[in-house]
Design a protein around this motif. Sequence first.
Motif, PDB file in Angstrom:
ATOM      1  N   SER A 177       0.832  -1.213   0.000  1.00 36.65           N
ATOM      2  CA  SER A 177       0.000   0.000   0.000  1.00 36.65           C
ATOM      3  C   SER A 177       0.861   1.256   0.000  1.00 36.65           C
ATOM      4  CB  SER A 177      -0.954   0.004   1.194  1.00 36.65           C
ATOM      5  OG  SER A 177      -0.261   0.080   2.417  1.00 36.65           O
ATOM      6  N   ALA A 178       2.021   1.200   0.657  1.00 30.25           N
ATOM      7  CA  ALA A 178       2.931   2.347   0.628  1.00 30.25           C
ATOM      8  C   ALA A 178       3.441   2.585  -0.794  1.00 30.25           C
ATOM      9  CB  ALA A 178       4.107   2.113   1.571  1.00 30.25           C
ATOM     10  N   CYS A 179       3.761   1.507  -1.498  1.00 27.50           N
ATOM     11  CA  CYS A 179       4.243   1.633  -2.883  1.00 27.50           C
ATOM     12  C   CYS A 179       3.209   2.313  -3.779  1.00 27.50           C
ATOM     13  CB  CYS A 179       4.577   0.255  -3.447  1.00 27.50           C
ATOM     14  SG  CYS A 179       6.036  -0.513  -2.723  1.00 27.50           S
ATOM     15  N   THR A 180       1.969   1.874  -3.664  1.00 25.10           N
ATOM     16  CA  THR A 180       0.928   2.436  -4.531  1.00 25.10           C
ATOM     17  C   THR A 180       0.540   3.850  -4.097  1.00 25.10           C
ATOM     18  OG1 THR A 180      -0.765   1.307  -3.194  1.00 25.10           O
ATOM     19  CG2 THR A 180       0.000   0.182  -5.175  1.00 25.10           C
ATOM     20  N   GLU A 181       0.513   4.090  -2.790  1.00 28.01           N
ATOM     21  CA  GLU A 181       0.119   5.408  -2.286  1.00 28.01           C
ATOM     22  C   GLU A 181       1.160   6.470  -2.635  1.00 28.01           C
ATOM     23  OE1 GLU A 181      -1.568   7.491   1.818  1.00 28.01           O
ATOM     24  OE2 GLU A 181      -0.579   5.531   1.919  1.00 28.01           O
ATOM     25  N   VAL A 182       2.445   6.182  -2.422  1.00 27.26           N
ATOM     26  CA  VAL A 182       3.463   7.201  -2.715  1.00 27.26           C
ATOM     27  C   VAL A 182       3.592   7.417  -4.219  1.00 27.26           C
ATOM     28  CG1 VAL A 182       4.741   6.737  -0.594  1.00 27.26           C
ATOM     29  CG2 VAL A 182       5.441   5.598  -2.708  1.00 27.26           C
ATOM     30  N   ASN A 191      -6.929  13.546  -3.369  1.00 28.31           N
ATOM     31  CA  ASN A 191      -7.073  12.686  -2.197  1.00 28.31           C
ATOM     32  C   ASN A 191      -7.878  11.414  -2.484  1.00 28.31           C
ATOM     33  OD1 ASN A 191      -5.538  14.242  -0.451  1.00 28.31           O
ATOM     34  ND2 ASN A 191      -7.288  15.495   0.184  1.00 28.31           N
ATOM     35  N   GLU A 192      -8.870  11.511  -3.332  1.00 26.82           N
ATOM     36  CA  GLU A 192      -9.665  10.327  -3.662  1.00 26.82           C
ATOM     37  C   GLU A 192      -8.822   9.311  -4.446  1.00 26.82           C
ATOM     38  OE1 GLU A 192     -12.716   7.584  -3.978  1.00 26.82           O
ATOM     39  OE2 GLU A 192     -12.472   9.291  -2.627  1.00 26.82           O
ATOM     40  N   GLN A 193      -8.035   9.803  -5.373  1.00 24.48           N
ATOM     41  CA  GLN A 193      -7.158   8.903  -6.133  1.00 24.48           C
ATOM     42  C   GLN A 193      -6.123   8.248  -5.215  1.00 24.48           C
ATOM     43  OE1 GLN A 193      -5.842  11.850  -9.040  1.00 24.48           O
ATOM     44  NE2 GLN A 193      -6.852  10.684 -10.681  1.00 24.48           N
ATOM     45  N   ILE A 194      -5.562   9.039  -4.315  1.00 22.82           N
ATOM     46  CA  ILE A 194      -4.565   8.511  -3.376  1.00 22.82           C
ATOM     47  C   ILE A 194      -5.195   7.424  -2.499  1.00 22.82           C
ATOM     48  CG2 ILE A 194      -3.126   9.075  -1.365  1.00 22.82           C
ATOM     49  CD1 ILE A 194      -2.782  11.898  -2.674  1.00 22.82           C
ATOM     50  N   LYS A 195      -6.404   7.685  -2.025  1.00 21.94           N
ATOM     51  CA  LYS A 195      -7.108   6.709  -1.192  1.00 21.94           C
ATOM     52  C   LYS A 195      -7.334   5.402  -1.964  1.00 21.94           C
ATOM     53  CE  LYS A 195     -11.610   6.131   1.163  1.00 21.94           C
ATOM     54  NZ  LYS A 195     -12.257   5.215   0.187  1.00 21.94           N
ATOM     55  N   ARG A 196      -7.754   5.525  -3.199  1.00 18.65           N
ATOM     56  CA  ARG A 196      -8.006   4.325  -4.011  1.00 18.65           C
ATOM     57  C   ARG A 196      -6.712   3.564  -4.318  1.00 18.65           C
ATOM     58  NH1 ARG A 196     -12.739   3.203  -6.630  1.00 18.65           N
ATOM     59  NH2 ARG A 196     -14.503   4.569  -6.124  1.00 18.65           N
ATOM     60  N   MET A 197      -5.643   4.294  -4.571  1.00 16.75           N
ATOM     61  CA  MET A 197      -4.363   3.631  -4.817  1.00 16.75           C
ATOM     62  C   MET A 197      -3.890   2.898  -3.567  1.00 16.75           C
ATOM     63  SD  MET A 197      -2.964   3.962  -7.965  1.00 16.75           S
ATOM     64  CE  MET A 197      -4.473   3.027  -8.221  1.00 16.75           C
ATOM     65  N   ARG A 198      -4.068   3.521  -2.407  1.00 17.68           N
ATOM     66  CA  ARG A 198      -3.691   2.869  -1.149  1.00 17.68           C
ATOM     67  C   ARG A 198      -4.510   1.599  -0.939  1.00 17.68           C
ATOM     68  NH1 ARG A 198      -4.542   6.842   1.905  1.00 17.68           N
ATOM     69  NH2 ARG A 198      -6.620   6.320   2.657  1.00 17.68           N
ATOM     70  N   GLU A 202      -3.134  -2.242  -0.665  1.00 21.06           N
ATOM     71  CA  GLU A 202      -3.379  -3.015   0.558  1.00 21.06           C
ATOM     72  C   GLU A 202      -4.048  -4.350   0.236  1.00 21.06           C
ATOM     73  OE1 GLU A 202      -5.644  -2.621   4.887  1.00 21.06           O
ATOM     74  OE2 GLU A 202      -5.742  -0.983   3.452  1.00 21.06           O
ATOM     75  N   ASN A 203      -5.080  -4.315  -0.583  1.00 17.24           N
ATOM     76  CA  ASN A 203      -5.800  -5.543  -0.917  1.00 17.24           C
ATOM     77  C   ASN A 203      -4.968  -6.468  -1.804  1.00 17.24           C
ATOM     78  OD1 ASN A 203      -8.576  -5.331   0.317  1.00 17.24           O
ATOM     79  ND2 ASN A 203      -8.464  -3.360  -0.720  1.00 17.24           N
ATOM     80  N   LEU A 204      -4.176  -5.887  -2.695  1.00 16.66           N
ATOM     81  CA  LEU A 204      -3.243  -6.677  -3.483  1.00 16.66           C
ATOM     82  C   LEU A 204      -2.251  -7.391  -2.562  1.00 16.66           C
ATOM     83  CD1 LEU A 204      -1.603  -7.555  -6.016  1.00 16.66           C
ATOM     84  CD2 LEU A 204      -0.544  -5.287  -5.970  1.00 16.66           C
ATOM     85  N   GLY A 205      -1.716  -6.666  -1.590  1.00 16.76           N
ATOM     86  CA  GLY A 205      -0.740  -7.245  -0.672  1.00 16.76           C
ATOM     87  C   GLY A 205      -1.309  -8.394   0.146  1.00 16.76           C
ATOM     88  N   GLU A 298     -12.041  -3.209  -7.385  1.00 14.30           N
ATOM     89  CA  GLU A 298     -13.010  -2.139  -7.115  1.00 14.30           C
ATOM     90  C   GLU A 298     -12.297  -0.804  -6.905  1.00 14.30           C
ATOM     91  OE1 GLU A 298     -16.384  -0.985  -3.762  1.00 14.30           O
ATOM     92  OE2 GLU A 298     -15.625  -3.040  -3.891  1.00 14.30           O
ATOM     93  N   ALA A 299     -11.166  -0.839  -6.210  1.00 15.31           N
ATOM     94  CA  ALA A 299     -10.403   0.392  -5.973  1.00 15.31           C
ATOM     95  C   ALA A 299      -9.886   0.993  -7.273  1.00 15.31           C
ATOM     96  CB  ALA A 299      -9.240   0.103  -5.027  1.00 15.31           C
ATOM     97  N   LEU A 300      -9.600   0.143  -8.262  1.00 16.61           N
ATOM     98  CA  LEU A 300      -9.097   0.614  -9.556  1.00 16.61           C
ATOM     99  C   LEU A 300     -10.191   1.100 -10.495  1.00 16.61           C
ATOM    100  CD1 LEU A 300      -6.353  -1.886 -10.818  1.00 16.61           C
ATOM    101  CD2 LEU A 300      -6.038   0.487 -10.092  1.00 16.61           C
ATOM    102  N   SER A 301     -11.433   0.760 -10.183  1.00 16.07           N
ATOM    103  CA  SER A 301     -12.525   0.961 -11.141  1.00 16.07           C
ATOM    104  C   SER A 301     -12.736   2.419 -11.543  1.00 16.07           C
ATOM    105  CB  SER A 301     -13.831   0.393 -10.573  1.00 16.07           C
ATOM    106  OG  SER A 301     -14.214   1.090  -9.394  1.00 16.07           O
ATOM    107  N   ALA A 302     -12.362   3.360 -10.686  1.00 13.21           N
ATOM    108  CA  ALA A 302     -12.599   4.781 -10.984  1.00 13.21           C
ATOM    109  C   ALA A 302     -11.569   5.371 -11.948  1.00 13.21           C
ATOM    110  CB  ALA A 302     -12.604   5.585  -9.684  1.00 13.21           C
TER     111      ALA A 302
END
Length: 324
Positions: A177-182, A191-198, A202-205, A298-302
């Motif tokens: 999640s740190a990799c995707t968020e940063v 902020n919405e994109q950052i939240k979805r990337m995080r 996280e779910n991938l991990g 689902e997080a990627l869907s947007a």
Amino acid sequence: MKDIAAIKQPVINDFQRFEEQFKAAFHSDNQQLTEIYTYLLTNVGKQVRPTLTLLCSKLCGKINDTAIQAAVALELMHTASLLHDDVVDEAKERRGNPSVYAQWGNKTAILSGDYLLAASFLVITGINNSRIWMILANVGKLLAEGELLQLNKADGETVSETHYFKVIESKTATLFSACTEVGAISAGADNEQIKRMREFGENLGIGFQIKDDIFDYSDSNIIGKPTGNDLREGKITLPLIHALKISSESERHDILHKIQSISTNESYVAEIQEFARNKGGITYAEEKMAYYKNKALEALSAFPDNEEKEALIAILDFATARNY
């Protein structure tokens, strides 16, 4: 299913920049460290994590120096954690080769890991973003907490899904999640994109770790490598947790006793693996993995459909469908 080399293609030029900076961060004037780091660099893994950072950065905007530096810092942390984990677990192998712990001993492995952590901190000082600093600092903290949690051997607390997910969220999901968020933050995402990337990371991990844990109960002839290593270390993961949950008290007592006695009777490994399989432990773990995979999707869907998004979905497919 695409392999990692194909998945990297949308960011291949920037990934080469990452590799150059990653190798440079290993530089040391100490002859023994140079020998160890040369060995490590010739046995690098799939490097899924830096690939994630770069893909998420490009998906949210543009890859810049901050994304590269963050990817380097996180991969240095990850490599350091592997060196330390092998000492804690007394692991003789890493990626099919002798571990640094096995080759050079525990003191050298620990100090080599410490050096890489310090190298990571040096890279972080070049990042002009306090939000990224906080994320990277938290990764180091949670990795240590996760390892301490996992040190608890088979007892009432550790034989629970709550404890299991707490461990893998700290040890594995936090780094993803740190990799995707940063990656998103470095590209100036909202902020919405950052939240979805995080959430994606996280779910991938979590799904990635569940797949690894399924391997431990699989037939070694099918996946082509030794299994049962977690059991030998007294670690109880999701397939066995489920099997124990639906078992009788006598079965549960017998299996926990065998886990604690594996060091004196290697045959218990195969018995416990068969027990978990027969009780539907692998099927249950696969269902949980599919649940987290769907949450990641689902997080990627947007995000708009493009080659970066396609590559992220391919990483998700790879993480949950691989056979190694």
